[in-house]
Design a protein around this motif. Structure first.
Motif, PDB file in Angstrom:
ATOM      1  N   ILE A  72       0.718  -1.236  -0.006  1.00  0.00           N
ATOM      2  CA  ILE A  72      -0.048   0.079   0.078  1.00  0.00           C
ATOM      3  C   ILE A  72       0.975   1.136   0.004  1.00  0.00           C
ATOM      4  CG2 ILE A  72      -1.915  -1.053   0.976  1.00  0.00           C
ATOM      5  CD1 ILE A  72      -0.817   0.150   3.810  1.00  0.00           C
ATOM      6  N   ALA A  73       2.265   1.180   0.182  1.00  0.00           N
ATOM      7  CA  ALA A  73       2.908   2.073   0.138  1.00  0.00           C
ATOM      8  C   ALA A  73       4.251   1.847  -0.869  1.00  0.00           C
ATOM      9  CB  ALA A  73       3.866   2.478   1.561  1.00  0.00           C
ATOM     10  N   PRO A  74       4.722   3.098  -1.521  1.00  0.00           N
ATOM     11  CA  PRO A  74       5.759   3.095  -2.359  1.00  0.00           C
ATOM     12  C   PRO A  74       6.913   2.496  -1.447  1.00  0.00           C
ATOM     13  CG  PRO A  74       5.281   5.261  -2.019  1.00  0.00           C
ATOM     14  CD  PRO A  74       4.308   4.657  -1.341  1.00  0.00           C
ATOM     15  N   ALA A  75       7.835   1.528  -2.317  1.00  0.00           N
ATOM     16  CA  ALA A  75       8.901   0.785  -1.575  1.00  0.00           C
ATOM     17  C   ALA A  75      10.167   1.413  -2.287  1.00  0.00           C
ATOM     18  CB  ALA A  75       8.601  -0.547  -1.427  1.00  0.00           C
ATOM     19  N   GLU A  76      10.092   2.133  -3.379  1.00  0.00           N
ATOM     20  CA  GLU A  76      11.417   2.381  -4.070  1.00  0.00           C
ATOM     21  C   GLU A  76      12.592   2.766  -3.385  1.00  0.00           C
ATOM     22  OE1 GLU A  76      12.007   1.080  -7.015  1.00  0.00           O
ATOM     23  OE2 GLU A  76      10.038   0.097  -6.620  1.00  0.00           O
ATOM     24  N   GLU A  77      12.459   3.749  -2.467  1.00  0.00           N
ATOM     25  CA  GLU A  77      13.296   4.249  -1.539  1.00  0.00           C
ATOM     26  C   GLU A  77      14.171   3.214  -0.866  1.00  0.00           C
ATOM     27  OE1 GLU A  77      13.209   8.147   0.342  1.00  0.00           O
ATOM     28  OE2 GLU A  77      11.835   8.795  -1.016  1.00  0.00           O
ATOM     29  N   PHE A  78      13.060   2.484  -0.167  1.00  0.00           N
ATOM     30  CA  PHE A  78      13.593   1.149   0.660  1.00  0.00           C
ATOM     31  C   PHE A  78      14.413   0.274  -0.182  1.00  0.00           C
ATOM     32  CE2 PHE A  78      12.757  -2.837   2.952  1.00  0.00           C
ATOM     33  CZ  PHE A  78      13.616  -2.632   4.021  1.00  0.00           C
ATOM     34  N   ARG A  79      13.682   0.055  -1.522  1.00  0.00           N
ATOM     35  CA  ARG A  79      14.512  -1.075  -2.405  1.00  0.00           C
ATOM     36  C   ARG A  79      15.975  -0.570  -2.569  1.00  0.00           C
ATOM     37  NH1 ARG A  79      10.245  -2.471  -5.463  1.00  0.00           N
ATOM     38  NH2 ARG A  79      10.157  -4.432  -4.650  1.00  0.00           N
ATOM     39  N   LYS A  80      15.897   0.944  -3.104  1.00  0.00           N
ATOM     40  CA  LYS A  80      17.234   1.302  -3.292  1.00  0.00           C
ATOM     41  C   LYS A  80      18.223   1.076  -2.283  1.00  0.00           C
ATOM     42  CE  LYS A  80      19.520   5.427  -4.898  1.00  0.00           C
ATOM     43  NZ  LYS A  80      20.660   5.148  -4.225  1.00  0.00           N
ATOM     44  N   ALA A  81      17.570   1.319  -0.987  1.00  0.00           N
ATOM     45  CA  ALA A  81      18.710   1.249   0.134  1.00  0.00           C
ATOM     46  C   ALA A  81      19.052  -0.275   0.631  1.00  0.00           C
ATOM     47  CB  ALA A  81      17.763   1.906   1.583  1.00  0.00           C
ATOM     48  N   VAL A  82      18.270  -0.961   0.171  1.00  0.00           N
ATOM     49  CA  VAL A  82      18.538  -2.415   0.434  1.00  0.00           C
ATOM     50  C   VAL A  82      19.700  -2.815  -0.722  1.00  0.00           C
ATOM     51  CG1 VAL A  82      17.492  -4.798   0.008  1.00  0.00           C
ATOM     52  CG2 VAL A  82      16.347  -3.248   1.550  1.00  0.00           C
TER      53      VAL A  82
END
Length: 114
Positions: A72-82
Protein backbone atom coordinates in the motif's frame (compact mmCIF):
# COMPACT_ATOMS: atom_id res chain seq x y z
CA UNK A 1 5.42 -4.77 7.76
CA UNK A 2 4.78 -4.13 4.10
CA UNK A 3 5.16 -6.63 1.32
CA UNK A 4 6.08 -4.74 -1.86
CA UNK A 5 6.03 -7.87 -4.02
CA UNK A 6 3.02 -8.79 -6.13
CA UNK A 7 3.04 -12.36 -4.84
CA UNK A 8 -0.42 -12.73 -3.29
CA UNK A 9 0.93 -13.13 0.27
CA UNK A 10 -1.42 -11.43 2.71
CA UNK A 11 -2.11 -11.23 6.43
CA UNK A 12 -4.42 -14.22 5.94
CA UNK A 13 -1.45 -16.13 4.52
CA UNK A 14 0.56 -15.24 7.64
CA UNK A 15 -2.25 -16.54 9.85
CA UNK A 16 -2.37 -19.78 7.85
CA UNK A 17 1.39 -20.25 8.23
CA UNK A 18 1.32 -19.53 11.95
CA UNK A 19 -1.57 -21.91 12.62
CA UNK A 20 0.21 -24.60 10.59
CA UNK A 21 3.21 -24.07 12.88
CA UNK A 22 1.03 -24.68 15.94
CA UNK A 23 0.25 -21.14 17.06
CA UNK A 24 -3.29 -20.77 18.41
CA UNK A 25 -5.13 -18.12 16.44
CA UNK A 26 -8.91 -17.75 16.58
CA UNK A 27 -10.44 -16.52 13.33
CA UNK A 28 -13.51 -14.36 13.58
CA UNK A 29 -15.80 -13.94 10.61
CA UNK A 30 -17.34 -10.69 11.86
CA UNK A 31 -14.86 -7.86 11.29
CA UNK A 32 -16.34 -5.50 13.88
CA UNK A 33 -16.13 -8.27 16.49
CA UNK A 34 -12.50 -8.95 15.50
CA UNK A 35 -11.70 -5.24 15.79
CA UNK A 36 -13.33 -4.99 19.22
CA UNK A 37 -11.55 -8.07 20.57
CA UNK A 38 -8.21 -7.01 19.06
CA UNK A 39 -8.42 -3.54 20.62
CA UNK A 40 -9.50 -4.97 23.98
CA UNK A 41 -6.58 -7.43 23.96
CA UNK A 42 -4.07 -4.68 23.15
CA UNK A 43 -5.41 -2.41 25.89
CA UNK A 44 -5.23 -5.24 28.48
CA UNK A 45 -1.51 -5.83 27.89
CA UNK A 46 0.96 -4.74 30.57
CA UNK A 47 2.42 -1.31 29.81
CA UNK A 48 5.84 -2.59 28.61
CA UNK A 49 4.14 -4.79 26.02
CA UNK A 50 1.43 -2.27 25.16
CA UNK A 51 4.14 0.25 24.23
CA UNK A 52 5.24 -2.11 21.44
CA UNK A 53 1.83 -2.52 19.81
CA UNK A 54 0.04 -0.68 17.07
CA UNK A 55 -2.47 0.69 19.58
CA UNK A 56 -1.77 4.31 18.52
CA UNK A 57 -2.68 3.32 14.95
CA UNK A 58 -5.64 1.11 15.82
CA UNK A 59 -8.12 3.58 14.33
CA UNK A 60 -6.65 2.73 10.90
CA UNK A 61 -8.08 -0.78 11.23
CA UNK A 62 -11.58 0.23 12.27
CA UNK A 63 -13.04 -0.80 8.90
CA UNK A 64 -11.80 -3.51 6.56
CA UNK A 65 -10.07 -2.38 3.39
CA UNK A 66 -9.80 -3.99 0.01
CA UNK A 67 -6.64 -6.08 -0.47
CA UNK A 68 -3.92 -4.32 -2.44
CA UNK A 69 -1.35 -6.35 -4.31
CA UNK A 70 2.29 -5.22 -4.10
CA UNK A 71 1.83 -3.15 -0.96
CA UNK A 72 0.00 0.00 0.00
CA UNK A 73 3.04 2.24 0.15
CA UNK A 74 5.80 2.90 -2.35
CA UNK A 75 8.93 0.93 -1.55
CA UNK A 76 11.37 2.32 -4.11
CA UNK A 77 13.50 4.25 -1.61
CA UNK A 78 13.68 1.25 0.69
CA UNK A 79 14.42 -1.02 -2.28
CA UNK A 80 17.27 1.29 -3.34
CA UNK A 81 18.66 1.32 0.22
CA UNK A 82 18.59 -2.49 0.33
CA UNK A 83 20.37 -2.67 -3.02
CA UNK A 84 22.96 -0.03 -2.10
CA UNK A 85 23.72 -1.72 1.23
CA UNK A 86 23.90 -5.13 -0.45
CA UNK A 87 21.84 -6.55 2.40
CA UNK A 88 20.84 -9.66 0.52
CA UNK A 89 22.38 -11.73 -2.20
CA UNK A 90 19.13 -11.23 -4.11
CA UNK A 91 19.88 -7.56 -4.67
CA UNK A 92 16.32 -6.71 -3.72
CA UNK A 93 13.90 -6.71 -0.80
CA UNK A 94 13.53 -10.36 0.20
CA UNK A 95 10.17 -12.03 -0.28
CA UNK A 96 8.14 -12.84 2.80
CA UNK A 97 8.27 -16.57 3.44
CA UNK A 98 6.73 -19.03 5.86
CA UNK A 99 10.14 -19.40 7.51
CA UNK A 100 10.53 -15.63 7.98
CA UNK A 101 7.10 -15.28 9.57
CA UNK A 102 7.87 -18.20 11.89
CA UNK A 103 11.19 -16.55 12.82
CA UNK A 104 9.35 -13.31 13.64
CA UNK A 105 6.90 -15.24 15.84
CA UNK A 106 9.77 -17.06 17.59
CA UNK A 107 11.61 -13.77 18.13
CA UNK A 108 8.49 -12.10 19.57
CA UNK A 109 8.02 -15.02 21.93
CA UNK A 110 11.70 -14.90 23.00
CA UNK A 111 11.30 -11.19 23.76
CA UNK A 112 8.12 -11.96 25.79
CA UNK A 113 6.07 -9.76 23.45
CA UNK A 114 3.53 -12.53 22.81
Amino acid sequence: MLNPHDDGISLDTFVDWLTEAGHRIDRLQDYSEWFRQFGDALRKLPEPQRRNTLLPLLHSYERPTEPVRAGIAPAEEFRKAVRDAKITSLGDIPHVTKELIQKYADDLRALALV
